[in-house]
Design a protein around this motif. Structure first.
Motif, PDB file in Angstrom:
ATOM      1  N   GLN A 308      75.114 164.006  75.996  1.00  0.00           N
ATOM      2  CA  GLN A 308      74.736 162.680  76.168  1.00  0.00           C
ATOM      3  C   GLN A 308      75.494 161.967  74.765  1.00  0.00           C
ATOM      4  O   GLN A 308      75.445 162.457  73.944  1.00  0.00           O
ATOM      5  CB  GLN A 308      73.506 162.404  76.156  1.00  0.00           C
ATOM      6  N   VAL A 309      76.069 160.722  75.293  1.00  0.00           N
ATOM      7  CA  VAL A 309      76.785 159.971  74.096  1.00  0.00           C
ATOM      8  C   VAL A 309      76.142 158.482  74.229  1.00  0.00           C
ATOM      9  O   VAL A 309      75.626 158.027  75.012  1.00  0.00           O
ATOM     10  CB  VAL A 309      78.205 159.815  74.386  1.00  0.00           C
ATOM     11  N   VAL A 310      75.589 158.169  72.966  1.00  0.00           N
ATOM     12  CA  VAL A 310      75.069 156.886  72.975  1.00  0.00           C
ATOM     13  C   VAL A 310      76.388 155.840  72.184  1.00  0.00           C
ATOM     14  O   VAL A 310      76.322 156.475  70.871  1.00  0.00           O
ATOM     15  CB  VAL A 310      73.747 156.746  72.093  1.00  0.00           C
ATOM     16  N   ILE A 311      76.921 155.040  72.849  1.00  0.00           N
ATOM     17  CA  ILE A 311      77.962 154.185  72.143  1.00  0.00           C
ATOM     18  C   ILE A 311      77.254 153.047  71.466  1.00  0.00           C
ATOM     19  O   ILE A 311      76.262 152.113  71.997  1.00  0.00           O
ATOM     20  CB  ILE A 311      78.610 153.665  73.243  1.00  0.00           C
ATOM     21  N   SER A 312      77.518 152.633  70.194  1.00  0.00           N
ATOM     22  CA  SER A 312      76.826 151.854  69.398  1.00  0.00           C
ATOM     23  C   SER A 312      77.907 151.047  68.683  1.00  0.00           C
ATOM     24  O   SER A 312      78.130 151.132  67.525  1.00  0.00           O
ATOM     25  CB  SER A 312      75.859 152.277  68.356  1.00  0.00           C
ATOM     26  N   PHE A 313      78.597 150.059  69.480  1.00  0.00           N
ATOM     27  CA  PHE A 313      79.723 149.229  68.963  1.00  0.00           C
ATOM     28  C   PHE A 313      79.230 147.983  68.649  1.00  0.00           C
ATOM     29  O   PHE A 313      77.983 147.713  68.914  1.00  0.00           O
ATOM     30  CB  PHE A 313      80.717 149.240  69.960  1.00  0.00           C
ATOM     31  N   ASP A 314      80.097 147.203  67.841  1.00  0.00           N
ATOM     32  CA  ASP A 314      79.678 145.759  67.522  1.00  0.00           C
ATOM     33  C   ASP A 314      79.123 144.987  68.809  1.00  0.00           C
ATOM     34  O   ASP A 314      79.532 145.157  69.885  1.00  0.00           O
ATOM     35  CB  ASP A 314      80.788 145.079  66.770  1.00  0.00           C
ATOM     36  N   GLY A 315      78.059 144.076  68.367  1.00  0.00           N
ATOM     37  CA  GLY A 315      77.524 143.167  69.592  1.00  0.00           C
ATOM     38  C   GLY A 315      78.329 142.062  69.840  1.00  0.00           C
ATOM     39  O   GLY A 315      77.966 141.195  70.793  1.00  0.00           O
ATOM     40  N   ASP A 316      79.527 141.963  69.016  1.00  0.00           N
ATOM     41  CA  ASP A 316      80.479 140.698  69.665  1.00  0.00           C
ATOM     42  C   ASP A 316      81.124 141.107  70.785  1.00  0.00           C
ATOM     43  O   ASP A 316      81.066 142.207  71.396  1.00  0.00           O
ATOM     44  CB  ASP A 316      81.340 140.516  68.465  1.00  0.00           C
ATOM     45  N   ASN A 317      82.104 140.226  71.464  1.00  0.00           N
ATOM     46  CA  ASN A 317      82.713 140.484  72.698  1.00  0.00           C
ATOM     47  C   ASN A 317      83.586 141.616  72.611  1.00  0.00           C
ATOM     48  O   ASN A 317      83.686 142.462  73.592  1.00  0.00           O
ATOM     49  CB  ASN A 317      83.475 139.174  73.318  1.00  0.00           C
ATOM     50  N   ALA A 318      84.495 141.651  71.374  1.00  0.00           N
ATOM     51  CA  ALA A 318      85.536 142.651  71.537  1.00  0.00           C
ATOM     52  C   ALA A 318      84.745 144.003  71.187  1.00  0.00           C
ATOM     53  O   ALA A 318      85.136 144.711  71.996  1.00  0.00           O
ATOM     54  CB  ALA A 318      86.215 142.457  69.894  1.00  0.00           C
ATOM     55  N   GLY A 319      83.540 144.145  70.765  1.00  0.00           N
ATOM     56  CA  GLY A 319      82.970 145.704  70.579  1.00  0.00           C
ATOM     57  C   GLY A 319      82.341 146.035  71.998  1.00  0.00           C
ATOM     58  O   GLY A 319      82.265 147.218  72.259  1.00  0.00           O
ATOM     59  N   GLN A 320      81.783 144.898  72.825  1.00  0.00           N
ATOM     60  CA  GLN A 320      81.219 145.255  74.007  1.00  0.00           C
ATOM     61  C   GLN A 320      82.473 145.579  75.076  1.00  0.00           C
ATOM     62  O   GLN A 320      82.028 146.504  75.650  1.00  0.00           O
ATOM     63  CB  GLN A 320      80.403 144.095  74.382  1.00  0.00           C
ATOM     64  N   ALA A 321      83.282 144.761  74.935  1.00  0.00           N
ATOM     65  CA  ALA A 321      84.510 145.293  75.756  1.00  0.00           C
ATOM     66  C   ALA A 321      85.198 146.536  75.490  1.00  0.00           C
ATOM     67  O   ALA A 321      85.359 147.403  76.509  1.00  0.00           O
ATOM     68  CB  ALA A 321      85.684 144.280  75.746  1.00  0.00           C
TER      69      ALA A 321
END
Length: 609
Positions: A308-321
């Motif tokens: 399993q991988v939990v993706i934890s990128f930035d909460g802004d639009n670029a991170g979520q994209a």
């Protein structure tokens, strides 16, 4: 000349192969079904609908009859994860706690690359220098203040060996020159840059906080440098080199791998700071990409350690994209994907600094949502805004159904349809009916040439042309049959060596025979996987895996071997007859009938043989 395998002792390679069952190794990436004594599945190296990828547990090898790829467990890991032979052996050895001692040469005296060793050594020394300058000099004080303001503790700075590169042109140049490192090699390795007038070298990193980047074995192979003041680029990475590839490196993997294997889960971040903060907050299975998009190699690397991988990128639009783009890459290799939904405007580091590591672990890791849920949340945010009309709601529902419908599990589909029904105040039955209609449409549209439902095993690599089966000449089949017997029985190899030796007509088969004679001369027993590990040539490995898959009986007779040998020996004689026939015609045309008659008698003698 080095064969690219480093100087890993043969005993280590054999231990690695014994500890890594081929079926277990392949099954992490390919869904295998038992068919008699073979296991079959869809090839991960080219796109296909009908399974032609075959694994033989008894011989511990794989072979694809479609694209020709084949070999043992080490070869599979090399190809699927984009690793060199030494990298694959070291990683596989590490996974089963085998120590790799490279001080003893093997494989025909292959040696390590001294230039590469020097570059690795220079990186290790440079990391120590930068760390010392950060902690013990006036130059490093502004960098230390910056790190403290970011919430980095002394413990974290030491644990991650964070350093500082001064705002000077020659700090590292002088340091490496005094230690007799070749500066040209250091430039190739990414530590230095050549002056524009080609009169020497300067430090590549200046006035930056330095984050050492390690390979999976824990050696420093690159740096990421963050600028202290204003300027571009904000982050500067070591350039790609023989030693460092961003698409095959993950920050902190060398320290996180134990926790990843223990939990079978990895938390994937975008930045060094996020990993360091998470680690301090108790999340020890954390890694980050190198300022680049996630790649198939990254995904395969993670799949070899986790489910399993939990993706934890930035909460802004670029991170979520970026998170959205990463989902199919990870799911393609068979990983379960979840996503941390961070409050907008916060990155993981901000969240941890504000709320603490314990809350991050509970809320953002344990509370991460499924990839389907994340896609639906993103979709709703794009469509449904205050004052949205009915048209926007209909568009959202239609697109949401396109996300839910392809899910393989009926239970999963039902859960999301019920949520959609409740959320949008739409009848569950009508949603289910529409979902079934879309499924029917999708099934009709599925390409006949691909394995679309099994997306994780569908055309990961498209290298190599698919081979069309052809009828082999008699001598070709005889050479393959003979080699197949030789792979199974050392007595056959001795018989063939005595009666045929190197007189195989196909060059690569002659080479395989020569390697087999040498292999058995060392007192080794028949073992296709072990023999493949002794070869130094990709082409020969594929050929051996194909021959080893032949269904020949274990029992053999001298008559059968002699038949094959006779067929093989015929070929040069046939070629000689053809050549003499041409010579005879030339003699007749020239009016030399006596010579023509003499050649004719030679042809008759050869044909009798």
């Amino acid at each position: 000349m080095s064969n690219g395998r480093g100087s890993i002792p043969e005993e280590t390679i054999e231990s690695v192969l014994r500890q890594h069952d081929i079926v277990d190794t392949v099954s992490r990436h390919v869904h295998l079904s038992k068919q008699g004594k073979y296991m079959k599945g869809l090839c991960p190296f080219h796109s296909e609908k009908t399974p032609s990828f075959t694994v033989t547990p008894e011989k511990q090898i794989f072979h694809c009859y479609g694209c020709g790829m084949g070999g043992n467990a080490i070869k599979f890991r090399m190809e699927i994860e984009g690793l060199s032979f030494p990298e694959a052996v070291r990683i596989m050895a590490e996974e089963v706690n085998i120590q790799v001692d490279e001080s003893v040469g093997s494989h025909g005296g292959a040696t390590r690359d001294p230039e590469l060793d020097a570059v690795i050594q220079a990186h290790e020394w440079s990391a120590k220098l930068y760390h010392f300058l950060l902690k013990n000099t006036e130059h490093g004080k502004p960098a230390m203040e910056y790190l403290k303001a970011r919430g980095f503790t002394d413990k974290a700075i030491d644990h991650f060996q964070i350093g500082y590169a001064p705002a000077r042109w020659d700090t590292l140049v002088q340091f490496l020159e005094k230690r007799s490192f070749d500066l040209g090699s250091m430039e190739k390795g990414g530590l230095l840059a050549a002056k524009q007038d080609a009169s020497g070298y300067v430090d590549r990193f200046r006035d930056r906080v330095m984050f050492p980047i390690h390979n999976r074995s824990g050696k420093v192979i690159a740096f990421g440098g963050r600028i202290l003041g204003e300027g571009q680029p904000k982050y500067l990475n070591t350039p790609e080199s023989k030693l460092f590839s961003k698409s095959r490196t993950l920050y902190n993997l060398h320290q996180a791998k134990t926790a990843i294997r223990k939990t079978s889960q990895v938390v994937l971040f975008e930045g060094y700071g996020d990993v360091i903060s998470a680690s301090e907050g108790g999340v020890h299975n954390a890694v980050a990409t190198m300022g680049t998009a996630l790649t198939e190699s990254h995904a395969a690397m993670l799949k070899s350690m986790a489910d399993q991988v939990v993706i934890s990128f930035d909460g802004d639009n670029a991170g979520q994209a970026a998170a959205l783009k990463s989902i199919p890459i990870l799911e393609t290799v068979g990983l379960q994907v979840k996503i941390s939904v961070l409050p907008e405007g916060l990155d993981p580091d901000d969240f941890i600094q504000k709320h603490g590591g314990e809350r991050f672990a509970r809320q953002m890791v344990e509370g991460a949502v499924t990839s389907t849920k994340f896609k639906l949340m993103k979709l709703k945010k794009n469509h449904i805004t205050p004052g949205s009309g009915e048209g926007a709601k209909v568009a959202y529902i239609q697109e949401a159904l396109r996300i839910i419908t392809p899910l393989p599990s009926p239970t999963e589909r039902e859960i999301y349809l019920k949520e959609l029904s409740s959320d949008m105040n739409i009848s569950f039955d009508s949603l289910k009916q529409e979902c079934n209609q879309i499924r029917t449409e999708l099934q009709k549209k599925q390409s006949a040439g691909d394995n679309n439902p099994e997306r994780w095993n569908n055309g990961r690599h498209k290298k190599g042309k698919v081979q069309t089966p052809v009828l082999l000449p008699a001598y070709h089949a005889a050479e393959r049959r003979l080699l197949s017997f030789m792979l199974q029985d050392d007595e056959v190899a001795r018989y063939v060596e005595k009666h045929l030796d190197d007189a195989f007509n196909i060059e690569e088969y002659a080479a395989i025979a020569a390697y087999l004679y040498a292999y058995y001369a060392q007192g080794k027993t028949p073992d296709a996987s072990r023999f493949i590990a002794s070869l130094h040539d990709d082409r020969l490995e594929k050929a051996v895996s194909s021959i080893a898959m032949m269904d020949v009986p274990l029992a053999w007779t001298n008559e059968e071997l002699d038949d094959c040998i006779r067929e093989i020996r015929k070929v040069p004689m046939k070629l000689e007859i053809e050549q003499k026939k041409e010579e005879m015609v030339s003699a007749e045309r020239a009016g030399d009938f006596l010579r023509a008659a003499h050649i004719a008698s030679e042809i008759i003698a050869l044909e009798r043989q």
